[in-house]
Design an enzyme around this catalytic site. Sequence first.
Site, PDB file in Angstrom:
ATOM      1  N   CYS A 187       2.028  47.574  34.215  1.00  0.00           N
ATOM      2  CA  CYS A 187       1.952  48.942  34.720  1.00  0.00           C
ATOM      3  C   CYS A 187       2.807  49.876  33.872  1.00  0.00           C
ATOM      4  O   CYS A 187       3.978  49.605  33.612  1.00  0.00           O
ATOM      5  CB  CYS A 187       2.429  48.968  36.169  1.00  0.00           C
ATOM      6  SG  CYS A 187       2.314  50.578  36.948  1.00  0.00           S
ATOM      7  N   GLU A 211      -7.995  51.307  27.758  1.00  0.00           N
ATOM      8  CA  GLU A 211      -7.656  49.942  28.128  1.00  0.00           C
ATOM      9  C   GLU A 211      -7.955  49.696  29.603  1.00  0.00           C
ATOM     10  O   GLU A 211      -7.729  50.557  30.454  1.00  0.00           O
ATOM     11  CB  GLU A 211      -6.182  49.667  27.817  1.00  0.00           C
ATOM     12  CG  GLU A 211      -5.911  49.695  26.319  1.00  0.00           C
ATOM     13  CD  GLU A 211      -4.462  49.467  25.945  1.00  0.00           C
ATOM     14  OE1 GLU A 211      -4.219  49.148  24.774  1.00  0.00           O
ATOM     15  OE2 GLU A 211      -3.578  49.611  26.812  1.00  0.00           O
TER      16      GLU A 211
END
Length: 398
Positions: free
Chosen positions: A350, A100
């Site tokens: 994150c 990703e």
Amino acid sequence: MTVESTAAPAKVNLMGLSQAKLEAFFDSLGEKRFRATQVLKWIHQMGVTDFEQMTNISKPLRDKLSQVAEAVAPEVVNQWDSSDGTRKFLIRVGGGNAVETVYIPDGDRGTLCVSSQVGCSLDCSFCATGKQGFNRDLTAAEIIGQVWQAAKSFNQFGVGAQRKITNVVMMGMGEPLLNFDNVVDSMNLMMHDNCYGLSKRRVTLSTSGVVPALDKLGEYTDACLAISLHAPNNALRNELVPINKKYPIEMLLASAKRYIDGLPDVRRKMTIEYTLIDQVNDRPEHAHELAELLKDIPVKINLIPFNPFNLSNYKRVSNNALRRFQQILIDAGYTTTVRTTRGDDIDAACGQLAGQVNDRTKRSQRYKIDKNALDASNADIIPVKLVDEADVSITFNG
């Protein structure tokens, strides 16, 4: 009777080759080295990967290139757009695996978060990637190919095109310093004037602390550095970031300081990343301890509220604890920012990147590092042995 293979030799993928490696490639073809500059510009500035469209290259050379080379980026197989403008790409890298890549807009700044490995062997307790296990390193073509695909998505190629990607951070899936050569080659392409031309202060490598590789990093690049710290002492960091058991905080920070001491004055400061987890590392005493730990090092501190994911029992830090932690550090004289959570509605925040990791033959919960290799100051290869005895190596090609 002997049957000879008639398979054509594999073509050289030019996507991830540095200027020097591309010049060597053209040397091998008996061609002039300036062709490397032409091809770099076509691929990374114009977004052209079809040799027939490289019109300032002669037809005979285009034909020759088509026979022996290709310029291929990994394929984008899915894309998600968040309500806040964040865009996540799922990129296929072969073997049923995918990584990703995330684009995060912020005013006139656009940051691309790039992956370096399929999965990760470090198993940090607060990170979704580590829960996926580890399969392999990405090639340089697969790393820079993430930048290429994102630039294509935003129509950034071509003369006069608006630059949407202004910053790149090696903070996606994987530990960059465990894929040393390919990561360094890719970062140098990002900063190369014939490629993406990013300023050195706009390309950042984040590491959990592979100290032998960090000690070598300054010989190969001078991008910005971020340390994925997350704890103010070894006892707590051992739980959150297990590599700390081999490279404790004192060793890591000393190595990081040596690296930034080699940078120009204007960039002689590192970023400390600190993920705040409710009732784990978010107490006032942790903030005071962190301030004392970093007092002799030029740093800026980026606080990251933990982003929940499946398989984790951790909770997001409260707003009150976050503000209190930040204020203690500010009062101690540190520039301290809070990373705004972006893309959490598409699992792009994150710590949430997971991708798709198949054939986890090198999956590890813990690993051992050959002490003899660490003691050899001039060692070129430092073997890292996983608990299942599969091997990963940090290799420095000078």
